[in-house]
Write an enzyme that holds these catalytic residues in place. Structure first.
Site, PDB file in Angstrom:
ATOM      1  CD  GLU A   1      -2.669  -0.095  -0.600  1.00 36.67           C
ATOM      2  OE1 GLU A   1      -2.720   1.081  -0.839  1.00 36.67           O
ATOM      3  OE2 GLU A   1      -2.766  -1.099  -1.221  1.00 36.67           O
TER       4      GLU A   1
HETATM    5  C1  LIG Z   1       2.198  -9.871  -0.097  1.00 38.35           C
HETATM    6  C2  LIG Z   1       2.046  -8.755  -0.957  1.00 38.35           C
HETATM    7  C3  LIG Z   1       0.687  -8.329  -1.289  1.00 38.35           C
HETATM    8  C4  LIG Z   1       0.657  -7.315  -2.106  1.00 38.35           C
HETATM    9  N1  LIG Z   1      -0.805  -7.186  -2.650  1.00 38.35           N
HETATM   10  C5  LIG Z   1      -0.943  -6.181  -3.653  1.00 38.35           C
HETATM   11  C6  LIG Z   1      -2.137  -6.050  -4.221  1.00 38.35           C
HETATM   12  O1  LIG Z   1      -3.179  -6.463  -3.697  1.00 38.35           O
HETATM   13  N2  LIG Z   1      -2.408  -5.149  -5.174  1.00 38.35           N
HETATM   14  C7  LIG Z   1      -1.406  -4.383  -5.707  1.00 38.35           C
HETATM   15  O2  LIG Z   1      -1.453  -3.767  -6.664  1.00 38.35           O
HETATM   16  N3  LIG Z   1       0.263  -4.598  -5.344  1.00 38.35           N
HETATM   17  C8  LIG Z   1      -0.057  -5.335  -4.110  1.00 38.35           C
HETATM   18  N4  LIG Z   1       1.455  -5.424  -3.553  1.00 38.35           N
HETATM   19  C9  LIG Z   1       2.590  -4.844  -3.928  1.00 38.35           C
HETATM   20  C10 LIG Z   1       2.852  -3.656  -2.943  1.00 38.35           C
HETATM   21  O3  LIG Z   1       1.940  -2.716  -3.044  1.00 38.35           O
HETATM   22  C11 LIG Z   1       4.414  -3.051  -3.574  1.00 38.35           C
HETATM   23  O4  LIG Z   1       5.187  -4.079  -3.408  1.00 38.35           O
HETATM   24  C12 LIG Z   1       4.671  -1.882  -2.813  1.00 38.35           C
HETATM   25  O5  LIG Z   1       3.828  -0.661  -3.454  1.00 38.35           O
HETATM   26  C13 LIG Z   1       6.104  -1.220  -3.295  1.00 38.35           C
HETATM   27  O6  LIG Z   1       6.555  -1.573  -4.527  1.00 38.35           O
HETATM   28  P1  LIG Z   1       7.754  -2.604  -4.956  1.00 38.35           P
HETATM   29  O7  LIG Z   1       7.691  -3.760  -4.078  1.00 38.35           O
HETATM   30  O8  LIG Z   1       7.905  -2.643  -6.253  1.00 38.35           O
HETATM   31  O9  LIG Z   1       8.908  -1.748  -4.530  1.00 38.35           O
HETATM   32  P2  LIG Z   1       9.827  -0.652  -5.238  1.00 38.35           P
HETATM   33  O10 LIG Z   1       8.926   0.357  -5.972  1.00 38.35           O
HETATM   34  O11 LIG Z   1      10.694  -1.362  -5.877  1.00 38.35           O
HETATM   35  O12 LIG Z   1      10.579   0.004  -3.933  1.00 38.35           O
HETATM   36  C14 LIG Z   1      11.992  -0.464  -3.496  1.00 38.35           C
HETATM   37  C15 LIG Z   1      12.639   0.474  -2.563  1.00 38.35           C
HETATM   38  O13 LIG Z   1      12.644   1.591  -2.922  1.00 38.35           O
HETATM   39  C16 LIG Z   1      11.888   2.651  -2.215  1.00 38.35           C
HETATM   40  N5  LIG Z   1      11.378   3.705  -3.241  1.00 38.35           N
HETATM   41  C17 LIG Z   1      10.915   3.349  -4.555  1.00 38.35           C
HETATM   42  N6  LIG Z   1      10.366   4.352  -5.145  1.00 38.35           N
HETATM   43  C18 LIG Z   1      10.828   5.666  -3.932  1.00 38.35           C
HETATM   44  C19 LIG Z   1      10.685   6.967  -4.268  1.00 38.35           C
HETATM   45  N7  LIG Z   1      10.113   7.683  -5.348  1.00 38.35           N
HETATM   46  N8  LIG Z   1      10.873   7.738  -3.314  1.00 38.35           N
HETATM   47  C20 LIG Z   1      11.515   7.114  -2.025  1.00 38.35           C
HETATM   48  N9  LIG Z   1      11.755   5.767  -1.975  1.00 38.35           N
HETATM   49  C21 LIG Z   1      11.330   4.972  -3.047  1.00 38.35           C
HETATM   50  C22 LIG Z   1      10.698   1.989  -1.699  1.00 38.35           C
HETATM   51  O14 LIG Z   1      10.426   2.620  -0.274  1.00 38.35           O
HETATM   52  C23 LIG Z   1      11.316   0.551  -1.512  1.00 38.35           C
HETATM   53  O15 LIG Z   1      12.071   0.765  -0.062  1.00 38.35           O
HETATM   54  C24 LIG Z   1       1.612  -6.531  -2.685  1.00 38.35           C
HETATM   55  C25 LIG Z   1       3.104  -7.009  -2.423  1.00 38.35           C
HETATM   56  C26 LIG Z   1       3.198  -8.111  -1.277  1.00 38.35           C
HETATM   57  C27 LIG Z   1       4.607  -8.159  -1.037  1.00 38.35           C
END
Ligand SMILES: Cc1cc2nc3c(=O)[nH]c(=O)nc-3n(C[C@H](O)[C@H](O)[C@H](O)COP(=O)(O)OP(=O)(O)OC[C@H]3O[C@@H](n4cnc5c(N)ncnc54)[C@H](O)[C@@H]3O)c2cc1C
Length: 594
Positions: free
Chosen positions: A440
């Protein structure tokens, strides 16, 4: 280890602190008599403790199973418990009566949600995501779509999901590639792959309604070209009978650290039939209704799992005999004293409790703002409540999950080595809560939202109103029943003000400095909010004692509050100092030096 729902805390918050009877003129509240609320709390506790909580441990071990035909079964017992929940009307508690909901205040359904989530967070996610789908459909659906879908979603007969994430696109939604092609009948053909979709496929509702972000062919690049679609697993006829199977499927289940009972799916859409919600290219606006709902829900998860882990830690501490009290044996007839005699164990348990009780009050207060924003007859009250919702959503999400993790970690520590084994529930809570800081929108991103968007929004109106409310409270109560609590609030609010000024002076010229300090700032915000809650709780507990109440709950509340003042509030100093460090040290290294 049994789950115990926090019924007494909610009674105190509803009746003594927020006096929700005063809102009986608001829509929804007129039905919510004290008797009805008491019955909901008692019955909700019974259902979650007796029906849902026993599924939590086994569900963790069993997990979900993907079959060759792409169907998914949730752990044993989930389907039956879900049906029982629907038959009892629990998912419809806060739903719009126009669509079959019970229309009760959000603040009441939030209390039930905390109990459900504490009993099993993996299980509670299924109805939780449906709530978000209802919010988005209500905001962006045509009358026809609302009439067809909302009654089934609100009752829980159908469920919902949110589909944002793609393999190359997480935080940065502008990168998304899923596409939508207009069809002759006004619908769209949706094609793309979404990953990590919670509750994407399962075996206990007759339809699953996916809300999917995609870019209409030819639409602008970046976030400005994203649209939102409703893509049901089965396409309903006009009477809501589930008909033709849509061309989407679960292509895989994620193996993950926790929440094993919730299916985390790879979803593949191939020319799947979808209905546009809201305007083309403005999907994020509608999705935000769902995301804000989900962010509050994730903050609630942090609190609920923290509470469940704390309950288990208290039970364990009472039974575990190790060592002797430093001041001499407390149970000389036994081979050793209970570990409750050790100051460090008491510190962990009481810091946890101070955070949980403050966090529960904060969540309840913000839920009340949601009710006021929706139902107050006074425009200024609606506007203020709506401002608070916007301002405080990132604080609820990030602060309650960070503190929930601390509580869960301390609860594991109280268990000693037993906590690290799978024989006790502490390790499952630890695994289950960790995701709440990530999904989220990660907590880092929540902090950026607070500092970069919510503080300056509307010329700073929301934050200034919030600060003004606290100042007014302090002025009125400084010489009142609980001066130490009001002093704690005043001093922490002064640090928050100091941090806010620092951001104003440094943020524009040096955005890296503001971003580097944003999570620390969010923590000071959270601490101030909890200090406000604790001042109000202490005031009411003291008032009850002064009025002659002999209920020990009130005296205990004041003792726990003292732990909050002595041991939690001082964290604000460190956060302020850290945020003022800026970003220079973080950028002193060249990338190659990492
Ligand atoms: C168990 C699970 C359930 C989930 N359920 C859903 C769901 O139902 N629907 C859905 O759509 N998604 C879902 N997700 C996805 C989840 O919302 C994302 O994992 C989350 O938003 C972070 O995106 P990412 O994992 O790609 O991390 P990334 O975007 O790759 O980020 C990696 C790191 O970089 C940091 N970062 C990235 N961009 C920035 C920025 N601009 N400024 C500062 N820091 C930054 C982040 O804070 C993080 O620490 C789920 C994930 C998991 C693991």
């Amino acid at each position: 280890m049994p789950y115990k729902a926090p019924v007494r805390d909610y009674q105190f918050l509803f009746n003594d602190v927020f006096k929700i009877e005063q809102y009986s003129n608001l829509k929804g509240f007129e039905e919510a008599s004290p008797d009805l609320i008491a019955a909901i709390l008692e019955e909700g506790a019974r259902f979650t403790e007796e029906v849902v909580a026993p599924l939590n441990g086994p569900g963790d071990k069993e997990g979900c199973v993907l079959h060759p035909d792409h169907t998914v079964t949730a752990p044993k017992g989930y389907k039956e418990a879900y049906q029982q929940m629907v038959e009892a009307g629990w998912p419809a508690l806060g739903g719009d009566p126009k669509y079959g909901g019970q229309g009760l205040p959000h603040v009441v359904s939030t209390a039930y949600s905390e109990m459900l989530t504490g009993a099993s967070s993996a299980f509670a996610m299924y109805p939780g995501l449906t709530d978000g789908a209802v919010a988005a459909l209500t905001a962006g659906g045509t009358d026809e779509l609302r009439d067809l879908y909302l009654p089934k979603l609100i009752s829980g007969e159908w469920s919902g999901t949110m589909n944002l994430t793609e393999p190359h696109c997480g935080t940065d939604l502008g990168l998304l590639r899923s596409k939508a092609v207009p069809d002759a009948d006004g619908t769209y053909k949706i094609t793309g792959q979404k990953i990590w979709i919670s509750a994407g496929e399962h075996d206990f509702t007759s339809n699953i309604c996916h809300l999917v972000l995609a870019r209409i062919e030819g639409g602008p690049a970046g976030v400005k070209g994203i649209s939102l679609f409703l893509v049901p697993k089965f396409i309903p006829d006009v009477d809501g009978n589930t008909g033709e199977r849509n061309s989407l499927q679960c292509a895989g289940l994620e193996h993950k650290m926790g929440i094993h009972g919730n299916s985390t799916c790879v979803m593949v859409y191939e020319d799947a039939k979808g209905w546009l919600l809201g305007n083309a290219h403005e999907g994020l606006k509608i999705m935000f209704y769902m995301m804000n709902n989900a962010r509050l829900g994730v903050g609630l998860q942090g609190l609920a799992i923290g509470h469940a882990s704390h309950v288990a830690a208290v039970e364990f501490a009472k039974d575990r005999l190790q060592g002797r009290a430093l001041t001499g044996p407390k149970s000389p007839d036994k081979p050793a004293d209970s570990i409750l005699v050790h100051p460090d164990v008491r510190r962990m348990l009481l810091e946890s409790r101070a955070l949980l009780e403050g966090g529960r009050a904060f969540l309840t207060w913000v839920s009340l703002q949601a009710d006021l924003a929706k139902g107050s007859e006074d425009e200024a009250t609606r506007e203020k409540a709506s401002d608070y919702m916007g301002l405080l959503t990132p604080v609820i999400k990030a602060f309650l999950t960070e503190k929930g993790l601390k509580v869960t970690q301390d609860s594991m520590q109280v268990h000693g080595g037993s906590g690290f084994t799978e024989h006790f529930p502490a390790s499952q809570y630890m695994r289950d809560i960790r995701i709440t800081l990530i999904y989220e929108g990660t907590n880092g991103v929540q902090a950026l939202d607070l500092v970069g968007r919510k503080l300056p929004s509307k010329g700073g109106r929301s934050v200034m109103t919030f600060f003004g409310e606290i100042d007014a409270y302090v002025a009125e109560h400084e010489a009142g029943k609980v001066p130490a609590f009001v002093k704690g609030l005043k001093e922490t609010k002064a640090k928050l003000m100091d941090g806010t000024m620092w951001l104003m002076q440094n943020g524009m010229g040096n955005p890296d400095a503001a971003a580097a300090g944003s999570l620390d700032y969010l923590h000071i915000f959270g601490l101030t909010s909890l200090a406000y809650m604790w001042a109000m709780m202490a005031e009411q507990a003291q008032a009850a004692i002064d009025a002659g109440s002999t209920d020990p709950y009130y005296a205990t509340k004041l003792k726990v509050g003292r732990v909050f003042l002595d041991r939690i509030l001082p964290e604000a100093d460190a956060h302020l100092q850290r945020m003022k460090a800026g970003a220079e040290d973080l950028f002193a290294l060249e990338d190659e030096e990492f």
